[in-house]
Scaffold this active site. Structure first.
Site, PDB file in Angstrom:
ATOM      1  N   TYR A   1      73.147  77.341  21.403  1.00  0.00           N
ATOM      2  CA  TYR A   1      73.163  76.684  22.705  1.00  0.00           C
ATOM      3  C   TYR A   1      71.943  76.941  23.579  1.00  0.00           C
ATOM      4  CZ  TYR A   1      77.856  75.433  21.374  1.00  0.00           C
ATOM      5  OH  TYR A   1      78.922  74.905  20.701  1.00  0.00           O
TER       6      TYR A   1
ATOM      7  N   LEU B   1      75.786  66.914  17.120  1.00  0.00           N
ATOM      8  CA  LEU B   1      75.967  67.913  18.176  1.00  0.00           C
ATOM      9  C   LEU B   1      75.084  67.578  19.381  1.00  0.00           C
ATOM     10  CD1 LEU B   1      77.007  70.578  19.323  1.00  0.00           C
ATOM     11  CD2 LEU B   1      75.182  71.742  18.078  1.00  0.00           C
TER      12      LEU B   1
ATOM     13  N   PHE C   1      87.991  79.881  27.418  1.00  0.00           N
ATOM     14  CA  PHE C   1      88.556  78.528  27.503  1.00  0.00           C
ATOM     15  C   PHE C   1      88.034  77.674  26.362  1.00  0.00           C
ATOM     16  CE2 PHE C   1      84.838  78.755  30.300  1.00  0.00           C
ATOM     17  CZ  PHE C   1      84.051  77.731  29.826  1.00  0.00           C
TER      18      PHE C   1
ATOM     19  N   VAL D   1      81.587  69.912  15.034  1.00  0.00           N
ATOM     20  CA  VAL D   1      81.104  68.872  14.113  1.00  0.00           C
ATOM     21  C   VAL D   1      81.655  69.228  12.740  1.00  0.00           C
ATOM     22  CG1 VAL D   1      79.115  67.770  13.036  1.00  0.00           C
ATOM     23  CG2 VAL D   1      78.993  68.463  15.437  1.00  0.00           C
TER      24      VAL D   1
ATOM     25  N   ARG E   1      73.787  68.697  10.832  1.00  0.00           N
ATOM     26  CA  ARG E   1      72.350  68.392  10.786  1.00  0.00           C
ATOM     27  C   ARG E   1      72.065  66.881  10.773  1.00  0.00           C
ATOM     28  NH1 ARG E   1      70.025  73.214  10.244  1.00  0.00           N
ATOM     29  NH2 ARG E   1      71.163  74.885   9.155  1.00  0.00           N
ATOM     30  N   ARG E   2      72.859  66.145  11.508  1.00  0.00           N
ATOM     31  CA  ARG E   2      72.634  64.705  11.616  1.00  0.00           C
ATOM     32  C   ARG E   2      72.489  64.266  13.075  1.00  0.00           C
ATOM     33  NH1 ARG E   2      76.802  62.053   7.143  1.00  0.00           N
ATOM     34  NH2 ARG E   2      76.429  63.582   5.483  1.00  0.00           N
ATOM     35  N   GLY E   3      72.324  65.214  13.973  1.00  0.00           N
ATOM     36  CA  GLY E   3      72.135  64.874  15.374  1.00  0.00           C
ATOM     37  C   GLY E   3      73.414  64.654  16.155  1.00  0.00           C
TER      38      GLY E   3
END
Length: 415
Positions: free
Chosen positions: A123, A94, A415, A84, A90-92
């Protein structure tokens, strides 16, 4: 997403703009030659972009590979280039990219997803947990690196061959495929991945080291290595390091033969074995137990379970099991809930998972289920760390017995 950005499949026209975003996120540049190679590797149908207006502001991609699991292999979404732009954090974005990547993987029938995590704190909330670990081995070579004699008889006399990067693919690829059965965590590789990525030997791939060398031990093992000269140590010499990017073998004899070769290269001062398994048997082959110094273990592959019944049935189990897991994942109702695992030890299919209303024996987050799945983490260790709750005494020990593997899971190659 609050910005109004949308997620869609990438197209061929997006390729350069997509990789411009990747370059910004990973602080690098992509010369034309590198981008041509990425075009050869990238399946355009599996890439996603987040678009704000007419600009790409986030990316992700996935390869549909298969992952070695205890007793076999399972389809996996190999998630990559998750980015991103710093102007759009921080805007959704991801979360939207990861949700779409997960939905696409499930549509393709992939019960697992995996990635390498650039940051450890990101994650877990999406259900990914570290499932394989690696560490470096380093040895000083002046004076030699003596190996202990094998207890099973005379040292196997395996013929050694040196190959160029151009010659190596048809020889080493079959060895790698056979080696995948020895440990969970190794991912499938197609011919393009071998030739364009792993055996790439353009000047920019060398980082100041020698051309890529490939040594093959009989039909049972190979090593990919380069030699690097550092600071001058004398009128006609410099500190020289043998850097082993990958050593893969099907038999212990082949592993020993490769180590003996790599540690006896003339005019070399140091041997570095990159990204070895955490239970690397090579650490125990030397007469001096301190000859190969192990590095600190580092997390490698992060794993997410997308389909609990398929994942449970898709691996072998080392002991009988009958217990209820409560999996916590507020963002994934497909995985969250209580699952009864029941069956006998044996090959894939011996244990099954089904939803249940019965009381939970063990409560854990989906990320910890990912960490446990290949046998690299233990339920007792996670319980003792306070990460999982053992509602029924003895369940963690029983689950560890069922998940036990002969060798620690290992993933070779980012990868």
């Amino acid at each position: 997403m609050r910005t109004g950005a949308t997620v869609r499949a990438a197209t061929a026209e997006d390729f350069d703009a997509l990789h411009d975003v990747v370059d910004i996120a990973f602080h690098r540049g992509s010369p034309e030659r590198r981008r041509l190679r990425m075009r050869a590797l990238q399946d355009e149908g599996l890439g996603l972009v987040a678009v704000d207006g007419d600009r790409i502001v986030g990316t992700t991609g996935a390869w549909s590979w298969d992952l070695g699991v205890p007793g076999g292999t399972l389809p996996v979404a190999a998630i990559t280039i998750v980015t991103v732009l710093p102007t759009h954090r921080r805007r959704g974005i991801l979360r939207a990219l990861m949700e779409r990547a997960t939905a696409d993987a499930r549509d393709r029938g992939e019960p697992l997803a995996a990635l390498w995590a650039s940051e450890g704190g990101i994650y877990g909330r999406f259900g990914y947990g570290p499932a394989t670990w690696v560490r470096e081995g380093r040895a000083q070579l002046r004076g030699g690196l003596g190996l202990r004699p094998p207890t099973t008889g005379p040292e196997a006399d395996l013929p050694l061959r040196l190959l160029t990067a151009e010659e190596a693919h048809p020889v080493v690829a079959p060895v790698f495929e056979r080696a995948r059965a020895r440990r969970g965590g190794l991912l499938s590789r197609d011919g393009t991945w071998w030739t364009v990525r792993l055996l790439a030997d353009e000047p920019e791939d060398r980082g100041g080291a020698s051309p890529l060398r490939v040594v093959v031990a009989g039909d049972d093992g190979y090593a990919l290595y380069r030699v690097r000269e550092g600071a001058t140590t004398g009128p006609v010499s410099a500190w020289t390091t043998v850097e082993v990017a990958e050593l893969v073998a099907v038999t212990p004899a082949a592993e020993r033969a490769l180590l003996a070769f790599l540690s006896s290269i003339d005019l070399a001062d140091e041997l570095v074995l990159d990204a070895r398994p955490v239970d690397d048997p090579l650490l125990h082959t030397t007469a001096d137990v301190r000859a190969i110094v192990p590095g600190t273990p580092a997390d490698a592959l992060w794993l997410r379970i997308l389909d609990v019944p398929a994942a449970v049935a898709g691996r072998s189990w080392a002991a009988d099991v009958d217990l209820v897991l409560e999996v916590l994942h507020p963002e994934d109702p497909v995985v969250a809930g209580r699952w009864r695992l029941r069956g006998t030890s044996g090959a894939p299919g011996a244990v099954v998972a089904a939803r249940t209303d019965g009381p939970a024996d063990l409560v854990l987050h989906a990320r910890d289920l990912g960490s446990l799945y290949l046998g690299g983490a233990t339920a007792t260790g996670l319980r003792d760390a306070g990460a999982i709750n053992e509602a029924t005494a003895g369940t963690a020990v029983a689950l560890d017995a069922a998940l036990r593997v002969e060798r620690a899971p290992w993933t070779a190659g980012v990868f």
